[in-house]
Design an enzyme around this catalytic site. Structure first.
Site, PDB file in Angstrom:
ATOM      1  N   LYS A 201      17.480 -43.496  62.799  1.00  0.00           N
ATOM      2  CA  LYS A 201      16.523 -44.604  62.779  1.00  0.00           C
ATOM      3  C   LYS A 201      16.517 -45.337  61.441  1.00  0.00           C
ATOM      4  O   LYS A 201      16.188 -46.517  61.373  1.00  0.00           O
ATOM      5  CB  LYS A 201      15.108 -44.095  63.090  1.00  0.00           C
ATOM      6  CG  LYS A 201      14.949 -43.270  64.366  1.00  0.00           C
ATOM      7  CD  LYS A 201      15.316 -44.053  65.614  1.00  0.00           C
ATOM      8  CE  LYS A 201      14.789 -43.412  66.893  1.00  0.00           C
ATOM      9  NZ  LYS A 201      15.414 -42.131  67.255  1.00  0.00           N
TER      10      LYS A 201
HETATM   11  C1  LIG Z   1      15.729 -41.677  68.551  1.00  0.00           C
HETATM   12  C2  LIG Z   1      16.766 -40.631  68.600  1.00  0.00           C
HETATM   13  C3  LIG Z   1      17.659 -40.524  69.675  1.00  0.00           C
HETATM   14  C4  LIG Z   1      17.575 -41.444  70.879  1.00  0.00           C
HETATM   15  O1  LIG Z   1      17.864 -42.766  70.542  1.00  0.00           O
HETATM   16  P1  LIG Z   1      17.426 -43.945  71.557  1.00  0.00           P
HETATM   17  O2  LIG Z   1      17.704 -45.196  70.823  1.00  0.00           O
HETATM   18  O3  LIG Z   1      15.973 -43.728  71.813  1.00  0.00           O
HETATM   19  O4  LIG Z   1      18.235 -43.769  72.778  1.00  0.00           O
HETATM   20  C5  LIG Z   1      18.643 -39.559  69.614  1.00  0.00           C
HETATM   21  N1  LIG Z   1      18.722 -38.700  68.581  1.00  0.00           N
HETATM   22  C6  LIG Z   1      17.881 -38.760  67.537  1.00  0.00           C
HETATM   23  C7  LIG Z   1      18.018 -37.773  66.433  1.00  0.00           C
HETATM   24  C8  LIG Z   1      16.881 -39.723  67.500  1.00  0.00           C
HETATM   25  O5  LIG Z   1      16.031 -39.782  66.468  1.00  0.00           O
END
Ligand SMILES: *Cc1c(COP(=O)(O)O)cnc(C)c1O
Length: 497
Positions: free
Chosen positions: A112
C-alpha cells in the site's frame, strides 16, 4: 483527460477533481473516459523507478503537467524518500522463469505504501489546482495494511486529516500495533466491532450521507478517500507493473514485446486492476492470474461470471485478502462491458439486494480470456511459504504465498511457458506468526509474542527486521477507541469538530 463514473450519473471530471472526490457521487467509481496509452517502453528501460513512475503517471493522470508529476514522484520515490531499497520495487529471481516483485520496502512493510507515499502529494496538488480551500479529511477503511500506509503517508501533511477504521478482530498484532501507536497531530484511529466488509460499508455510508457531508463542509472539511476506490490510489500502482517489465527487458530476460504473466494476491481487486490498466495501455502481459485465499469469491466469479458473496467471511493467515466485496471489480466490469453504465448499475443493484449477480456471457468471456483464477487454502499457503524457503532460500509472507500456490496450480493446469512475476505484497516479518508457524510448526510459536517471533525469524534466517517494524513493541499506544459500526459517523463528526 477526463474521468467518468462507472454508474454514468456523474458529470465528467478532471483528474484533480476525480482525486479529491474519491468515489463518484452517484455511488460508482471514476475511471478514464478515454483510452490511455503508455509511452514508448523501450526508452524507459534504463530509467529509475521514479522516472518510470513519472512517465506512467503522465499517461494516467492527464491534466497534471510533467513538472507537477515530477514533484510528486520525487517526494514519493526519489532520494530522501521513505523506501529502504534503492530500486524502490526490486525484482527477486526465484527460479528459471519466476520472479517476485517486492512491493514492501516502504515505511509500513506492505504494498500500500507504493501508492500512499504518493497520494498525499497528489491530493495537495489536486487541491491547489481546483482551488479547494477545505481541509481534506481522508476517510479510510482498512483490512490492516491500507490504514497504516495512509496514516504514514498523511501524518502531519498540512491541510489534511486522516481517519482510519480497522476491524477489531482479523488484523495481525504487528498491524494493530502499527496503527494504535501512530503519531501525528492530524490522525485518528478506531477499531470497529466487525469485519473489514462492515468497516468498508460503514465508510461508504458516510460518503453517501449528504447531511453529514454538509455539516462537515460548514466546518471547513471535505471528505475524500485513500482506499483503492480513489483513482489516485490506482494510477501509481500501474507504475510497478511497467517497472517490473522494464527490469526484465533491461536484464535481457525477455525480448522486445515478449508477454509475461503477473500473479497477484487479491482482495479488493485494486492491485490486479492496476495490472489490467497497464495491459490495456500497452504493457505486454499475457495472463493476469488472480490468487485468492479461502474467501474465494473472485475465483468463482472469474470462472463462471457469477459473483456471490452469500457466505461467511473466514479469517485466514492472509487477512488483507479477507474480503467478500471486491469494490474495484466494478471498474473491470465497466471496462469489459464497453463502458456500459446501465448494466453496471443493474449488477451493483443486484449485489446490494441479493448479494449476487451474473454478468452476461460476452462480459464473462472477456473476463475469462484475460484472467485466470484459483485460490489457496491455509495448508497450501503454509506449504508455499515452506517450499519457497527450502527450495529458493526466499522468505515470503502469507499473502505472497497464496499467489505462489496459485501460480503452481496455473503452471500445472496450463503448462504456459511464459515468464511470470509474482507480486510480493508484504514483508514476511509483518505476518511473522504465520510465517514462523509454516516454517517450524505450531509448537515453536505457541506462547511467543509476534515481537519475539520477529527476532527469532530474523536470527534464524539471517534477514534484517525491516526498519518499519523494528521497535514497534516499545512505542506508546495513542489510539484506544473500539466502536460499533453504527458509531462510525459520530466518531468522524467528533474528530472533525
Ligand atoms: C491490500 C493487500 C492485498 C490485496 O490487495 P487488493 O488491492 O485489495 O486486491 C494483498 N496483500 C497485502 C499484503 C495487502 O496489504
Amino acid at each position: 483527460m477526463r474521468y467518468c463514473s462507472t454508474r454514468g450519473k456523474t458529470e465528467l471530471c478532471s483528474a484533480a477533481e476525480t482525486i479529491i472526490q474519491g468515489p463518484a457521487p452517484d455511488g460508482g467509481l471514476f475511471v478514464p473516459a478515454q483510452a490511455v496509452t503508455l509511452p514508448d517502453l523501450e526508452k524507459l528501460a534504463g530509467a529509475s523507478y521514479r522516472e518510470r513512475a513519472s512517465a506512467v503517471l503522465e499517461s494516467f493522470l492527464g491534466g497534471f503537467s510533467a513538472p507537477e508529476i515530477g514533484r510528486f514522484t520525487r517526494s514519493a520515490y526519489g532520494e530522501g524518500a521513505r523506501f529502504s531499497h534503492p530500486a524502490v520495487a526490486p525484482l527477486h529471481k526465484a527460479g528459471d522463469d519466476l520472479y517476485f516483485l517486492e512491493l514492501w520496502h516502504g515505511p509500513t512493510g506492505a504494498f500500500k505504501d507504493m501508492a500512499l507515499q504518493l497520494l498525499p502529494h497528489l491530493l495537495r496538488g489536486a487541491a491547489a489546482k481546483t482551488g479547494e480551500k477545505a481541509v481534506l479529511a481522508v476517510l479510510t477503511a482498512t483490512s490492516g495494511d491500507t490504514g497504516k500506509a495512509a496514516l504514514e503517508g498523511f501524518r502531519d501533511v498540512p491541510g489534511t486529516r486522516v481517519l482510519v477504521f480497522y476491524p477489531e478482530r482479523g488484523v495481525s498484532e504487528v498491524q494493530r500495533r502499527q496503527m494504535v501507536t501512530q503519531e501525528g497531530e492530524n490522525v485518528s484511529v478506531a477499531a470497529v466491532r466487525g469485519n473489514f466488509d462492515e468497516a468498508q460499508s460503514g465508510v461508504k455510508e458516510i460518503f453517501a450521507d449528504r447531511a453529514a457531508r454538509r455539516r462537515l463542509a460548514a466546518r471547513g472539511y471535505r471528505l475524500t478517500s485513500a482506499n483503492s476506490i480513489n483513482w489516485g490510489r490506482l494510477a501509481p500502482q500501474v507504475a510497478y507493473y511497467v517497472s517490473a517489465y522494464l527490469d526484465l527487458r533491461r536484464g535481457g530476460v525477455i525480448g522486445p514485446g515478449e508477454e509475461i504473466n503477473f500473479v497477484v494476491p487479491t482482495g479488493n481487486f485494486g492491485n490486479i486492476l492496476a495490472c489490467f490498466y497497464a495491459r490495456r495501455a500497452g504493457l505486454p502481459v499475457h495472463r493476469l492470474i488472480c490468487a485468492s485465499n479461502t474467501n474465494n469469491v473472485l475465483t468463482g466469479f472469474i470462472r463462471t461470471g457469477v459473483y456471490d458473496r452469500n457466505r461467511p467471511l473466514t479469517p485466514t493467515s492472509s487477512p488483507s485478502m479477507d474480503i467478500l466485496l471486491s469494490s474495484n471489480l466494478e471498474r473491470l466490469l465497466f471496462e469489459l462491458s464497453g463502458h456500459d453504465s446501465f448494466r453496471v448499475r443493474r449488477w451493483m443493484e443486484e449485489l446490494g439486494t441479493s448479494g449476487r449477480y451474473r454478468v452476461d456471457t460476452d462480459t464473462a468471456r472477456a473476463v475469462g480470456e484475460l484472467f485466470w483464477a484459483d485460490y489457496a487454502g491455509e495448508e497450501e499457503t503454509a506449504a508455499a511459504i515452506r517450499g519457497t524457503y527450502r527450495e529458493a532460500g526466499y522468505l515470503i509472507d502469507p499473502h505472497t504465498a497464496v499467489a505462489r500456490a496459485v501460480y503452481d496450480k496455473y503452471r500445472a493446469a496450463t503448462r504456459d511457458p511464459a515468464k511470470a512475476v509474482i507480486v510480493a505484497t508484504a514483508s514476511p516479518f509483518k505476518f511473522n506468526r504465520s510465517v514462523a508457524r509454516a516454517l517450524w510448526g505450531e509448537e515453536q510459536v505457541l506462547g511467543r509474542s509476534e515481537f519475539d517471533l520477529l527476532e527469532l525469524l530474523s536470527s534464524t534466517t539471517g534477514l534484517e527486521v525491516p526498519p518499519a517494524l523494528a521497535g514497534l513493541e516499545h512505542k506508546p499506544v495513542r489510539h484506544e477507541s473500539v466502536i460499533d459500526r453504527a458509531e462510525m459517523k459520530e466518531f468522524v463528526l467528533r474528530f472533525l469538530a
